[in-house]
Write an enzyme that holds these catalytic residues in place. Structure first.
Site, PDB file in Angstrom:
ATOM      1  N   ALA A   1       0.903  -1.490  -0.100  1.00 24.35           N
ATOM      2  CA  ALA A   1      -0.068  -0.249  -0.118  1.00 24.35           C
ATOM      3  C   ALA A   1       0.509   0.859  -0.029  1.00 24.35           C
ATOM      4  O   ALA A   1       1.763   1.294   1.038  1.00 24.35           O
ATOM      5  CB  ALA A   1      -0.920  -0.038   1.370  1.00 24.35           C
ATOM      6  N   CYS A   2       0.663   2.421  -0.508  1.00 22.38           N
ATOM      7  CA  CYS A   2       1.352   3.742  -0.509  1.00 22.38           C
ATOM      8  C   CYS A   2       0.083   4.732  -1.614  1.00 22.38           C
ATOM      9  O   CYS A   2      -1.408   4.632  -0.921  1.00 22.38           O
ATOM     10  CB  CYS A   2       2.433   3.847  -2.002  1.00 22.38           C
ATOM     11  SG  CYS A   2       1.682   3.437  -3.065  1.00 22.38           S
TER      12      CYS A   2
END
Length: 590
Positions: A391-392
């Site tokens: 996740a970013c």
């Protein structure tokens, strides 16, 4: 002290807001690209003017793109119901204004999602049995109806005025030749991971307005120009030393051709003076773009030279390439001077240490822990999770590369587990999910999905960190089940005779398990000690009854090997990843 905390809190809030705005646009970039291609090809100034096909351009810009943004914004807040209400509310803003309503969609979409979420939280448990569908449909319809009217009367006209003011300001900067000054803010903001917020939260909506009027926009080039980052990476490639020099060529390819700009950020942060290099490079590129009066017809995402070329307006290719090259040259020259002066001063250019220091400073400025172990949970056993999500902020770019890297590792080791990437705002709270984020984003991800297991990494391209994570997961999976039986005292070790051994095999029976990782560990130890005996992992069905083979396996698999291959030497261990088991073997061959 209070001012420092306030500044850190403000910076975190700005980054979160930027991430939220870009998260509404990023999932719909495909639609922006489709619209950009239509514009480039079929408008009167396009490559293949076609009046009929050009008729698609206006409706897509006016209706489709804002509604998609409003739909996505509502969905981020409250799933499908929020998406529907957000889309309805966005239509009111669109019809209530004569300008493209991207900003209105970014307001009305989340607002619609929030209002229907609050309604559900308050009344969902009070709905009589059998009336759920009736209430749900009418509640979303009526709330959407009210928001559409409000957006028509208030939001549309207000946003139209603001958009016109911003457009006039941008046009004034362009006419006055002052647009390059924007890079003084853009380049540092990019390196502080606001790149997606700038590009997709600000420049994409504004650029679309310019394309609708002029057929192209320079705003699409301000953040996506790969020249400044390329110049810094080339400087490290030719003038750096240590691991920074060794990793720079690969990073340059990924940055320039793959469009993953995040990969050069650690190189800049390790030497703060390099901000001057990327700022000067960015200003140079924007000046050249303005000089040649060039632009793109749509958003270039990712910001690679390939995507930029595809979206460049007719007649703008020479100016675009000139701007990219000029920015790379200027950035390279300034970065080269900075790197060489540091070397002359005796500064040790140890990439890992410098990156760790800058990451620590960055996390500290946001009031976050800099200790990976403090941020991370302990690695789960494989059977405890169903999927791994990287996740970013935007869920693309660097997280996609990290997911690809780990996906290849788990596939090569025969591990059956799903590895994907996502924006933090799109994470679901699932206890069977392992979420991997960069250190500065772990706390945000934990708030979004508190039931998930969270692990932190400094760099999404750190393959060694993924080996460490898989190693920990193997160990957790291999832990014996606790019993009430008294612990058995291990017998004294017997010195074995390995004189006939010419090959070492870590064996498994059908399921690979920890055998591949154990073979890799032992192989690395052999290499460090100069031992040339080959080490590999094999299924027991692939073994041969050869006395020169030493098989390492769990007790269960080892017993099967002894029964099937009488001549093979077998060493059995409960935990294949316990490196202490191999000390005697290493000492013998060494």
């Amino acid at each position: 002290m209070d001012n420092t905390k306030n500044n850190a809190g403000l910076k975190a809030k700005v980054q979160k807001l930027g991430s939220y705005l870009s998260s509404m646009v990023m999932p719909n970039i495909g639609a922006f690209i489709a619209w950009g291609v239509l514009t480039a090809l079929f408008i009167p100034d396009g490559y293949f003017p076609n009046e009929d096909f050009a008729g698609i351009v206006g409706p897509m810009l006016t209706y489709l793109l804002p509604i998609l943004i409003g739909y996505t914004g509502g969905k981020m807040v409250h799933g499908d119901r929020g998406a529907v209400v957000g889309a309805i509310a966005t239509v009111g803003a669109i019809v209530g204004s004569d300008v493209t309503m991207f900003i209105g969609a970014m307001v009305m979409g989340p607002l619609g999602g929030w209002l229907i979420k609050k309604f559900d939280e308050r009344y969902q448990d009070k709905i009589p049995s059998g009336f759920e569908m009736l209430v749900n449909n009418f509640s979303s319809g009526l709330i959407g109806f009210a928001l559409a009217l409000i957006a028509f009367v208030v939001v549309g006209p207000v946003v139209a005025s603001l958009t016109s003011m911003i457009g006039v300001g941008v046009e004034a900067l362009v006419q006055a030749g002052l647009l390059p000054l924007a890079n003084i803010l853009i380049e540092p903001a990019k390196v502080l991971f606001l790149n997606n917020a700038l590009n997709h939260g600000i420049f994409t909506p504004l650029g679309s307005e310019q394309v609708a009027e002029a057929g192209k926009s320079i705003l699409y080039l301000l953040e996506t120009n790969p020249g400044p980052g390329l110049g810094v990476l080339l400087a490290f490639m030719f003038l750096g030393k240590g691991s920074a020099k060794g990793s720079a060529p690969g990073a340059a390819i990924i940055h320039f051709l793959g469009g993953i700009h995040e990969i050069y950020f650690p190189y800049v942060m390790m030497k703060p003076l390099l901000f001057l290099a990327v700022i000067a490079g960015g200003m140079t590129g924007t000046f050249v773009f303005s000089l040649f009066d060039v632009g793109l017809t749509g958003a270039a995402s990712p910001g690679s030279i390939v995507a930029i070329t595809a979206m460049t307006a007719q007649g703008s290719h020479l100016g675009v390439y000139a701007g990219v090259i000029a920015s790379a040259i200027v950035s390279f020259l300034i970065a080269g001077v900075i790197i060489k002066s540091d070397r002359k001063a005796g500064v040790d250019d140890t990439f890992e240490e410098q990156v760790a220091a800058t990451q620590a400073a960055k996390a500290s400025s946001k009031g976050q822990s800099t200790d990976v172990e403090a941020l991370s949970d302990s690695a789960p056993a494989f059977e405890e999770i169903d999927q791994i999500i990287f996740a970013c902020d935007a869920g693309m770019g660097s997280s996609a590369m990290g997911a690809s890297l780990l996906r290849k590792k788990v596939k090569s080791q025969g591990i059956d587990i799903k590895v994907t990437n996502s924006a933090i705002n799109n994470l679901k709270d699932d206890s069977k999910t392992l979420v991997i984020t960069q250190e500065e984003l772990t706390n945000r991800a934990r708030k979004q999905s508190p039931s998930s297991t969270h692990l932190s990494v400094e760099n999404f391209l750190d393959g060694d960190r993924y080996d460490e994570i898989l190693n920990d997961m193997y160990k957790k999976s291999d832990e014996p089940v606790a019993t009430n039986e008294p612990e058995k005292v291990a017998p004294a070790p017997v010195v074995a005779d390995y004189s006939a051994v010419k090959q070492v095999v870590v064996a498994y029976d059908g399921k690979v398990g920890a055998s591949t990782m154990a073979a890799s560990q032992l192989r690395n130890h052999f290499t460090k000690k100069g031992i040339t005996i080959p080490v590999e992992a094999k299924d027991i069905t692939a073994l041969t009854n050869d006395a020169s083979i030493l098989v390492i396996a769990t007790p269960e698999v080892g017993e099967k090997v002894r029964q099937q291959y009488a001549n093979v030497m077998v060493e059995s261990y409960d935990k294949l990843l316990d490196e202490s088991h191999y000390n005697q073997l290493i000492e013998y061959f060494n």
